[in-house]
Design a protein around this motif. Structure first.
Motif, short mmCIF file in Angstrom:
data_model
loop_
_atom_site.label_atom_id
_atom_site.label_comp_id
_atom_site.label_asym_id
_atom_site.label_seq_id
_atom_site.Cartn_x
_atom_site.Cartn_y
_atom_site.Cartn_z
N ASN A 202 0.79 -1.23 0.00
CA ASN A 202 0.00 0.00 0.00
C ASN A 202 0.82 1.27 0.00
OD1 ASN A 202 -2.39 -1.44 -0.07
ND2 ASN A 202 -2.22 -1.84 2.13
N LYS A 203 2.15 1.11 -0.06
CA LYS A 203 2.98 2.31 -0.15
C LYS A 203 2.96 2.81 -1.60
CE LYS A 203 5.34 2.37 3.95
NZ LYS A 203 6.25 3.24 4.64
N LYS A 204 3.74 3.86 -1.84
CA LYS A 204 3.81 4.37 -3.21
C LYS A 204 4.31 3.27 -4.14
CE LYS A 204 6.09 8.26 -2.92
NZ LYS A 204 6.82 9.43 -3.41
N ILE A 205 3.92 3.33 -5.41
CA ILE A 205 4.22 2.24 -6.32
C ILE A 205 5.73 1.99 -6.42
CG2 ILE A 205 4.38 3.41 -8.56
CD1 ILE A 205 2.38 1.24 -9.54
N GLN A 206 6.50 3.05 -6.36
CA GLN A 206 7.95 2.90 -6.46
C GLN A 206 8.49 2.09 -5.27
OE1 GLN A 206 10.07 6.56 -7.23
NE2 GLN A 206 11.97 5.70 -6.44
N ARG A 207 7.95 2.37 -4.08
CA ARG A 207 8.40 1.67 -2.87
C ARG A 207 7.95 0.21 -2.90
NH1 ARG A 207 12.45 1.89 0.36
NH2 ARG A 207 12.31 -0.36 0.38
N SER A 208 6.67 -0.03 -3.23
CA SER A 208 6.21 -1.42 -3.17
C SER A 208 6.86 -2.26 -4.28
CB SER A 208 4.69 -1.53 -3.20
OG SER A 208 4.11 -0.54 -3.96
N THR A 209 7.16 -1.61 -5.41
CA THR A 209 7.86 -2.34 -6.47
C THR A 209 9.24 -2.77 -6.00
OG1 THR A 209 6.74 -0.96 -8.07
CG2 THR A 209 8.56 -2.24 -8.88
N LEU A 210 9.93 -1.85 -5.33
CA LEU A 210 11.27 -2.18 -4.84
C LEU A 210 11.20 -3.28 -3.77
CD1 LEU A 210 14.25 -1.60 -5.08
CD2 LEU A 210 14.02 0.16 -3.34
N ASP A 211 10.17 -3.18 -2.91
CA ASP A 211 9.99 -4.24 -1.91
C ASP A 211 9.87 -5.61 -2.57
OD1 ASP A 211 10.08 -2.70 0.33
OD2 ASP A 211 7.90 -2.61 0.65
N LEU A 212 9.02 -5.67 -3.59
CA LEU A 212 8.78 -6.95 -4.25
C LEU A 212 10.03 -7.42 -4.99
CD1 LEU A 212 6.50 -8.91 -4.51
CD2 LEU A 212 5.68 -7.70 -6.52
N HIS A 213 10.76 -6.47 -5.57
CA HIS A 213 12.02 -6.79 -6.24
C HIS A 213 13.00 -7.42 -5.25
CE1 HIS A 213 15.16 -6.38 -9.26
NE2 HIS A 213 15.91 -5.62 -8.47
N ASN A 214 13.14 -6.78 -4.09
CA ASN A 214 14.06 -7.29 -3.07
C ASN A 214 13.59 -8.62 -2.51
OD1 ASN A 214 15.65 -5.07 -3.39
ND2 ASN A 214 14.80 -3.96 -1.65
N LEU A 215 12.30 -8.69 -2.23
CA LEU A 215 11.75 -9.91 -1.64
C LEU A 215 11.98 -11.10 -2.58
CD1 LEU A 215 9.93 -11.29 0.55
CD2 LEU A 215 7.99 -10.71 -0.89
N SER A 216 11.53 -10.96 -3.84
CA SER A 216 11.66 -12.09 -4.77
C SER A 216 13.13 -12.38 -5.06
CB SER A 216 10.89 -11.80 -6.07
OG SER A 216 11.34 -10.57 -6.61
N GLY A 217 13.96 -11.36 -5.04
CA GLY A 217 15.38 -11.58 -5.31
C GLY A 217 16.07 -12.29 -4.17
N VAL A 218 15.76 -11.86 -2.94
CA VAL A 218 16.50 -12.39 -1.79
C VAL A 218 16.03 -13.79 -1.39
CG1 VAL A 218 16.98 -12.06 0.66
CG2 VAL A 218 17.14 -10.13 -0.90
N VAL A 219 14.72 -14.01 -1.28
CA VAL A 219 14.29 -15.31 -0.76
C VAL A 219 14.68 -16.45 -1.71
CG1 VAL A 219 12.38 -14.39 0.58
CG2 VAL A 219 11.96 -15.20 -1.73
N ALA A 220 14.73 -16.16 -3.01
CA ALA A 220 15.07 -17.23 -3.95
C ALA A 220 16.48 -17.04 -4.51
CB ALA A 220 14.04 -17.28 -5.08
N LEU A 221 17.31 -16.34 -3.75
CA LEU A 221 18.67 -16.06 -4.24
C LEU A 221 19.41 -17.33 -4.69
CD1 LEU A 221 20.55 -13.65 -4.66
CD2 LEU A 221 21.48 -14.06 -2.41
N PRO A 222 19.41 -18.40 -3.89
CA PRO A 222 20.13 -19.61 -4.34
C PRO A 222 19.57 -20.14 -5.66
CG PRO A 222 19.45 -19.83 -2.04
CD PRO A 222 18.80 -18.59 -2.57
#
Lengths: 557, 108, 98
Positions: A202-222
């Protein structure tokens, strides 16, 4: 390049991520679909919606069919003609016969290798192949396109750009960029652990996009790292053909030495010979597997030096129970006696075949297959959000400076994200709409795919002028609606043209078609939600402009 | 036990472990429980519980499959579990309160 | 990111060093590595497969390092220098081991 390490890494991440992000999107999206390539094939070729079955009898079914494959693939033949000094003979000599199947294949692919004489390349050969129904040995009509294994799968690693293997090189470079983006992403991300679970939609689109980018990148990093790396390793011989070029003399000498030790000749003897019962060899191989406590079916069977007195037959297990491969058993063609068994793999080969095996997934493990599919989707999400973030971060500034960079990046992002899904669904819809007996039906299907994608590009460019005004391009929502229509359309068309509607496939437990249909419905639902949210946001933004009030307040309300 | 049961248990356990790891963090604890932060002891306990549960998920995977396959299943299960927990935290954070049974639900 | 601006040739040089230089360096690493492992008694196929697997990590390192290293001269001399010397050494070893 910059005074500090982090800035250099950020530059690398941003620009190579943008440049290769579009290619990575294609590679990871079609890679994810390729996890279920055989299931998509069943959806696309209704005549093959039958249970998977083991390798049929070689002696009675396969051998007579192999003898009828006398011509190589016309495209490969044309390519071969350009690399030889002298004209090719009318009939090329047959080198090998082989057949490959997995626990998910109700049809059998059969391959013949033809020798290309007078070629500058070592062991130059071209292929002929057919697909048969193993129940009766009948060939499938040639104009049927196996959309999963023959279209989506090669798209994943070659982009269908075969000239000079250029597509493989582009995808390989993208895989390297992916690895570099992961390394630099970890360097840039200051709160890997603190924001491990953070997603604020629910944050600004730029913030939530970055959140999702980091989340999907980090949890599945291996996953991201290992799959990009193993993808490169699979094609190591193409990207770094050290043994095939610079060290060819040594490699050839080693091969010769090895051949004398194993008794598996490298070249045909030149004198004709007969082939003993291959079924007998297969029976012996299966008995040996049972003896060792690993009973199994045949996955790959190959006859070397076809028709020659020193022909030999190699039999490989289908290895549904393990990630990597297994040793082959080699039988003398004339007598059917076992002449050589591959020794157990060393440490290096074990790691190598594990990495390749996890990427190719020949094992029988549906949970792991779905989890790997989920991993591919997470990679795709990571790439999409990276592209969207690039645009979101710059569009206001570009709009003020009257620059169009963000606009073009956005148009390409729309094309490679929603446009690619539209094209994917378009080929499936075309597959159900085109008349069965249409000449070159496969070509029409492929053309529909490319045309739909091109149309999406044009549409995305046309609608992207909104980005110039720092708004979200309406193309995103519009193409989402196209996805909804096409996905539901494909499911309905499948029901109408084949009778295999979801109630039937689900009640019968025929998962290849039921799963494909359900995934398309899920895709439609997601696209509908995304489109509605985008449009609601756009209306809110427009109203905010009308009222001449702060954009931010409305979004928070 | 049949493999399917073991694998479902492994997936569930992975989610549980990830949820406890998240609850050990101030920001997610607040999302789930309201205002107060967990005490340092509770936080440490939750983290320990989380890691132990993730390890249990690995053991379940190893029970179901050969080691090479099991490691892959576990690695992928962790990724999917972490995303699931993150999404629950963004949309239905209060659901995770059931994982803190010793706490009485706080009135908003 | 716009805080430091470089002339286009400088950026192009970095990019070329990271891609072409990194590729040549990796080619050298794989060929020399395979030959050294083979000379040490490993089977040729295993030797080349081990050096290729490690080679992709070297490729990744070279690609990133070319942007991170302070001196562009050093980047070029290591990557291109290694990309010439190592393949030559690997080639020489392969002939010597015949």
């Amino acid at each position: 390049m910059f005074p500090n390490f982090r800035l250099s890494m950020t530059w690398l991440h941003t620009w190579f991520g943008l440049l290769l992000g579009f290619v990575l999107m294609v590679a990871f999206f079609f890679g994810s679909l390729s996890v279920f390539d055989r299931e998509i094939d069943r959806w696309a070729i209704p005549a093959t919606r039958i249970e998977a079955r083991p390798m049929p009898s070689f002696d009675t079914t396969l051998a007579p069919i192999f003898r009828t494959i006398t011509d190589p693939d016309p495209d490969e033949l044309a390519a071969a003609k350009t690399r030889v000094s002298q004209p090719l003979p009318d009939k090329l000599a047959v080198m090998t016969w082989s057949a490959f199947t997995t626990h998910r294949d109700p049809v059998l692919r059969m391959f013949v290798e033809f020798k290309v004489p007078n070629s500058p390349l070592p062991d130059d050969h071209i292929h002929g192949s057919i697909t048969i129904d193993p129940r009766d040995g009948k060939q499938l009509p040639e104009n049927r396109l196996a959309i999963g294994s023959e279209f989506f799968y090669p798209m994943h690693f070659s982009l269908h750009l075969n000239w000079a293997d250029i597509g493989y090189w582009i995808v390989g470079f993208a895989a390297l960029a992916m690895l570099a983006a992961l390394v630099s992403g970890v360097v840039m991300h200051r709160k890997i652990f603190r924001e491990f679970f953070t997603f604020r939609p629910n944050k600004k689109i730029q913030r939530s996009t970055l959140d999702l980018h980091n989340l999907s990148g980090v949890v599945a990093l291996p996953f991201h790292f290992l799959w990009a790396l193993s993808g490169l390793i699979i094609f190591a011989g193409l990207y770094f053909p050290v043994l095939g070029t610079m060290m060819r003399p040594l490699a050839a000498a080693q091969e010769k030495l090895e051949a004398t030790q194993t008794g598996l000749d490298l070249e045909p003897s030149g004198t004709p010979g007969t082939l003993a019962s291959v079924d007998g060899m297969v029976a012996e191989a299966k008995a040996m597997w049972v003896e060792r406590g690993v009973p199994g079916e045949v996955g790959f069977l190959i006859v070397h030096h076809v028709g020659s007195s020193n022909a030999y037959v190699s039999v490989y297990r289908d290895n549904t129970d393990r990630v990597g491969g297994g040793p082959g058993l080699h039988f003398q063609g004339s007598t059917g006696k076992l002449i050589h068994e591959d020794p157990p793999e060393g440490a290096v080969s074990t790691v190598n075949s594990f990495l390749i095996g996890m990427h190719l997934q020949r094992f029988k493990h549906w949970t792991l297959r779905w989890l790997i599919f989920a991993g591919g989707i997470l990679s795709s999400v990571c790439i999409v959000t990276g592209l969207v973030f690039f645009v979101e971060k710059r569009k206001r500034q570009h709009s003020e400076q009257r620059r169009s960079g963000a606009r073009w990046a956005d148009a390409l992002a729309v094309t490679t994200v929603t446009g690619m899904v539209v094209a994917t669904l378009a080929i499936l819809v075309a597959n159900r709409l085109l008349p069965e007996e249409l000449a070159q039906r496969d070509l029409w299907e492929k053309s529909t795919f490319w045309a739909a994608w091109a149309l999406c590009l044009v549409h995305a460019i046309w609608r992207s002028s909104a980005v110039l005004k720092a708004r979200t391009s309406p193309a995103w929502a519009e193409q989402c609606w196209a996805i909804v229509v096409l996905a539901i359309g494909a499911v309905l068309l499948n029901a109408v043209t084949t009778g295999d509607h979801l109630f039937k496939t689900l009640s019968e437990g025929y998962w290849p078609v039921a799963g494909t249909d359900l995934m398309m419905l899920a895709c439609a639902a997601l696209a509908a939600i995304a489109a509605r949210r985008l449009q609601r946001r756009a209306t809110a933004a427009a109203r905010a402009v009308d009222q001449d009030s702060e954009l931010r307040e409305v979004r928070h309300a | 036990m049949p493999d399917a049961v073991l694998l479902i248990a492994a997936l569930f356990t992975a989610c549980l472990g990830m949820a406890w790891l998240a609850l050990a963090m101030d920001v997610h604890w607040k999302q789930v429980c309201g205002s107060a932060s967990p005490s340092p002891v509770i936080s440490k306990l939750l983290r320990g519980l989380g890691f132990a549960t993730l390890l249990a998920a690995l053991l379940l995977c190893l029970e179901a499959d050969t080691a090479t396959m099991a490691v892959l299943v576990w690695m992928m299960a962790l990724a999917v579990a972490a995303v699931t927990v993150a999404f629950v935290l963004s949309w239905r954070p209060r659901l995770l309160a059931v994982l803190l049974p010793w706490r009485r639900p706080t009135a908003r | 990111m716009a805080s430091v601006s470089h002339p286009p040739w400088y950026v192009a040089s970095r990019v070329l060093a990271s891609t072409l230089g990194g590729y040549a360096f990796t080619w050298g690493f794989i060929s020399l590595g395979a030959m050294l492992l083979f000379a040490a008694g490993m089977n040729l196929e295993e030797a080349s497969s081990l050096s290729s697997m490690l080679g992709f990590l070297v490729l990744l390192w070279g690609f990133c390092w070319a942007f991170v290293a302070a001196s562009l001269t050093r980047v070029w001399s290591v990557l291109a220098g290694g990309g010439v010397v190592m393949p030559a050494a690997g080639w020489g070893l392969s002939r010597a081991l015949m």
